[in-house]
Design a protein around this motif. Sequence first.
Motif, PDB file in Angstrom:
ATOM      1  N   ASP A   1       0.838  -1.187   0.000  1.00 49.06           N
ATOM      2  CA  ASP A   1       0.000   0.000   0.000  1.00 49.06           C
ATOM      3  C   ASP A   1       0.884   1.252   0.000  1.00 49.06           C
ATOM      4  O   ASP A   1       1.481   1.613   1.011  1.00 49.06           O
ATOM      5  N   LYS A   2       0.982   1.917  -1.153  1.00 51.26           N
ATOM      6  CA  LYS A   2       1.857   3.085  -1.279  1.00 51.26           C
ATOM      7  C   LYS A   2       1.436   4.210  -0.340  1.00 51.26           C
ATOM      8  O   LYS A   2       2.273   4.915   0.201  1.00 51.26           O
ATOM      9  N   LYS A   3       0.139   4.363  -0.133  1.00 53.96           N
ATOM     10  CA  LYS A   3      -0.336   5.423   0.760  1.00 53.96           C
ATOM     11  C   LYS A   3       0.190   5.209   2.173  1.00 53.96           C
ATOM     12  O   LYS A   3       0.629   6.132   2.835  1.00 53.96           O
ATOM     13  N   ARG A   4       0.155   3.952   2.627  1.00 50.76           N
ATOM     14  CA  ARG A   4       0.629   3.646   3.975  1.00 50.76           C
ATOM     15  C   ARG A   4       2.125   3.886   4.098  1.00 50.76           C
ATOM     16  O   ARG A   4       2.618   4.343   5.118  1.00 50.76           O
ATOM     17  N   LYS A   5       2.872   3.561   3.036  1.00 52.57           N
ATOM     18  CA  LYS A   5       4.312   3.786   3.057  1.00 52.57           C
ATOM     19  C   LYS A   5       4.638   5.265   3.159  1.00 52.57           C
ATOM     20  O   LYS A   5       5.602   5.649   3.796  1.00 52.57           O
ATOM     21  N   LYS A   6       3.824   6.082   2.498  1.00 57.10           N
ATOM     22  CA  LYS A   6       4.078   7.518   2.496  1.00 57.10           C
ATOM     23  C   LYS A   6       3.589   8.186   3.769  1.00 57.10           C
ATOM     24  O   LYS A   6       4.099   9.223   4.161  1.00 57.10           O
ATOM     25  N   SER A   7       2.579   7.598   4.390  1.00 58.50           N
ATOM     26  CA  SER A   7       2.015   8.231   5.580  1.00 58.50           C
ATOM     27  C   SER A   7       2.985   8.155   6.748  1.00 58.50           C
ATOM     28  O   SER A   7       3.786   7.246   6.865  1.00 58.50           O
ATOM     29  N   LYS A   8       2.878   9.119   7.609  1.00 58.20           N
ATOM     30  CA  LYS A   8       3.740   9.183   8.786  1.00 58.20           C
ATOM     31  C   LYS A   8       3.147   8.277   9.866  1.00 58.20           C
ATOM     32  O   LYS A   8       2.069   8.525  10.374  1.00 58.20           O
ATOM     33  N   SER A   9       3.853   7.206  10.190  1.00 59.42           N
ATOM     34  CA  SER A   9       3.384   6.285  11.224  1.00 59.42           C
ATOM     35  C   SER A   9       3.785   6.826  12.585  1.00 59.42           C
ATOM     36  O   SER A   9       4.894   7.300  12.765  1.00 59.42           O
ATOM     37  N   ILE A  10       2.864   6.717  13.512  1.00 61.01           N
ATOM     38  CA  ILE A  10       3.087   7.237  14.853  1.00 61.01           C
ATOM     39  C   ILE A  10       3.082   6.067  15.826  1.00 61.01           C
ATOM     40  O   ILE A  10       2.229   5.190  15.759  1.00 61.01           O
ATOM     41  N   ARG A  11       4.025   6.062  16.710  1.00 62.96           N
ATOM     42  CA  ARG A  11       4.113   5.012  17.731  1.00 62.96           C
ATOM     43  C   ARG A  11       2.937   5.187  18.688  1.00 62.96           C
ATOM     44  O   ARG A  11       2.767   6.239  19.294  1.00 62.96           O
ATOM     45  N   ALA A  12       2.142   4.140  18.855  1.00 62.68           N
ATOM     46  CA  ALA A  12       0.923   4.241  19.643  1.00 62.68           C
ATOM     47  C   ALA A  12       1.073   3.726  21.071  1.00 62.68           C
ATOM     48  O   ALA A  12       0.236   4.033  21.914  1.00 62.68           O
ATOM     49  N   TYR A  13       2.117   2.938  21.345  1.00 59.83           N
ATOM     50  CA  TYR A  13       2.286   2.398  22.694  1.00 59.83           C
ATOM     51  C   TYR A  13       3.764   2.294  23.033  1.00 59.83           C
ATOM     52  O   TYR A  13       4.631   2.343  22.170  1.00 59.83           O
ATOM     53  N   SER A  14       4.016   2.121  24.311  1.00 58.04           N
ATOM     54  CA  SER A  14       5.359   1.872  24.809  1.00 58.04           C
ATOM     55  C   SER A  14       5.226   0.918  25.987  1.00 58.04           C
ATOM     56  O   SER A  14       4.502   1.209  26.943  1.00 58.04           O
ATOM     57  N   PHE A  15       5.914  -0.217  25.902  1.00 57.22           N
ATOM     58  CA  PHE A  15       5.879  -1.144  27.038  1.00 57.22           C
ATOM     59  C   PHE A  15       6.427  -0.476  28.287  1.00 57.22           C
ATOM     60  O   PHE A  15       5.989  -0.757  29.393  1.00 57.22           O
ATOM     61  N   GLU A  16       7.369   0.415  28.113  1.00 61.23           N
ATOM     62  CA  GLU A  16       7.976   1.095  29.254  1.00 61.23           C
ATOM     63  C   GLU A  16       7.039   2.128  29.870  1.00 61.23           C
ATOM     64  O   GLU A  16       6.862   2.172  31.083  1.00 61.23           O
ATOM     65  N   HIS A  17       6.420   2.954  29.059  1.00 59.27           N
ATOM     66  CA  HIS A  17       5.613   4.061  29.571  1.00 59.27           C
ATOM     67  C   HIS A  17       4.142   3.711  29.813  1.00 59.27           C
ATOM     68  O   HIS A  17       3.450   4.434  30.523  1.00 59.27           O
ATOM     69  N   ASP A  18       3.681   2.622  29.235  1.00 62.00           N
ATOM     70  CA  ASP A  18       2.268   2.273  29.348  1.00 62.00           C
ATOM     71  C   ASP A  18       2.008   1.038  30.201  1.00 62.00           C
ATOM     72  O   ASP A  18       0.950   0.432  30.115  1.00 62.00           O
ATOM     73  N   GLU A  19       2.958   0.666  31.047  1.00 62.96           N
ATOM     74  CA  GLU A  19       2.805  -0.598  31.769  1.00 62.96           C
ATOM     75  C   GLU A  19       1.534  -0.656  32.624  1.00 62.96           C
ATOM     76  O   GLU A  19       0.888  -1.701  32.689  1.00 62.96           O
ATOM     77  N   GLU A  20       1.152   0.441  33.256  1.00 61.33           N
ATOM     78  CA  GLU A  20      -0.062   0.421  34.072  1.00 61.33           C
ATOM     79  C   GLU A  20      -1.311   0.260  33.203  1.00 61.33           C
ATOM     80  O   GLU A  20      -2.236  -0.474  33.554  1.00 61.33           O
ATOM     81  N   LEU A  21      -1.325   0.942  32.063  1.00 61.97           N
ATOM     82  CA  LEU A  21      -2.468   0.823  31.150  1.00 61.97           C
ATOM     83  C   LEU A  21      -2.553  -0.594  30.568  1.00 61.97           C
ATOM     84  O   LEU A  21      -3.647  -1.135  30.391  1.00 61.97           O
ATOM     85  N   ILE A  22      -1.412  -1.193  30.263  1.00 61.43           N
ATOM     86  CA  ILE A  22      -1.389  -2.564  29.736  1.00 61.43           C
ATOM     87  C   ILE A  22      -1.894  -3.532  30.811  1.00 61.43           C
ATOM     88  O   ILE A  22      -2.735  -4.394  30.539  1.00 61.43           O
ATOM     89  N   TYR A  23      -1.407  -3.362  32.023  1.00 63.10           N
ATOM     90  CA  TYR A  23      -1.842  -4.206  33.134  1.00 63.10           C
ATOM     91  C   TYR A  23      -3.364  -4.107  33.300  1.00 63.10           C
ATOM     92  O   TYR A  23      -4.065  -5.125  33.373  1.00 63.10           O
ATOM     93  N   ALA A  24      -3.871  -2.884  33.353  1.00 68.49           N
ATOM     94  CA  ALA A  24      -5.308  -2.679  33.547  1.00 68.49           C
ATOM     95  C   ALA A  24      -6.119  -3.259  32.388  1.00 68.49           C
ATOM     96  O   ALA A  24      -7.186  -3.853  32.602  1.00 68.49           O
ATOM     97  N   ALA A  25      -5.621  -3.121  31.174  1.00 71.23           N
ATOM     98  CA  ALA A  25      -6.334  -3.634  30.005  1.00 71.23           C
ATOM     99  C   ALA A  25      -6.435  -5.163  30.037  1.00 71.23           C
ATOM    100  O   ALA A  25      -7.488  -5.733  29.720  1.00 71.23           O
ATOM    101  N   PHE A  26      -5.352  -5.833  30.430  1.00 69.97           N
ATOM    102  CA  PHE A  26      -5.389  -7.298  30.512  1.00 69.97           C
ATOM    103  C   PHE A  26      -6.339  -7.755  31.614  1.00 69.97           C
ATOM    104  O   PHE A  26      -7.040  -8.758  31.446  1.00 69.97           O
ATOM    105  N   MET A  27      -6.373  -7.041  32.735  1.00 67.68           N
ATOM    106  CA  MET A  27      -7.322  -7.382  33.797  1.00 67.68           C
ATOM    107  C   MET A  27      -8.751  -7.174  33.309  1.00 67.68           C
ATOM    108  O   MET A  27      -9.614  -8.031  33.515  1.00 67.68           O
TER     109      MET A  27
END
Length: 191
Positions: free
Chosen positions: A82-108
Amino acid sequence: MRLLDNELPSEYVTADGIAVPFRTDYRTWMQFENLMLDKDLPDNVKLLLAKGMIFLKPFKEDVNTFLLWFYRGGKPPREDSDKKRKKSKSIRAYSFEHDEELIYAAFMQCYGIDLCETDMHWWKFKALFDGLSEDTKLHRVMGYRAMELDRNKTDERTKQYRELKELYKLPKYLSEEQKIAELKRILHEDK
């Protein structure tokens, strides 16, 4: 390899003609991702630390292809046509380091799994992580981070989304595609 059709990879890989034990637990592979994305360490140090983190005894064979394969969950590299996806600016949506509490809560919330009290294979964790419900705060936060906003819009709703995007933004990180490309670069550079 598909998760449900085959057994998950065992805790051994053959190297130097012998079975070498390696860690499959999700915590180790979350640390692996964090290590590989650490901009303060040189690539050769990252690779040395990663090998020590993953493998329970040293060996000489090249394991870079294995590390990338296992990290991806046994899936082949994604062919993105998909050429559009290649050209689009991808943004990092998560971080295991910074989102650990949110990840924990989501799994619960979604699965009733206490990540502090369970051991889980990396591939199972990845499957569950990718399948988290839209009802979790983590999913909403990831949506805010990945949301593309028109710079020219000034309506109240766009303003609210800009504020949420700013509130939950992560430190400068690589996108998912950039992350895989960086891992490939690091792991193949050692050859």
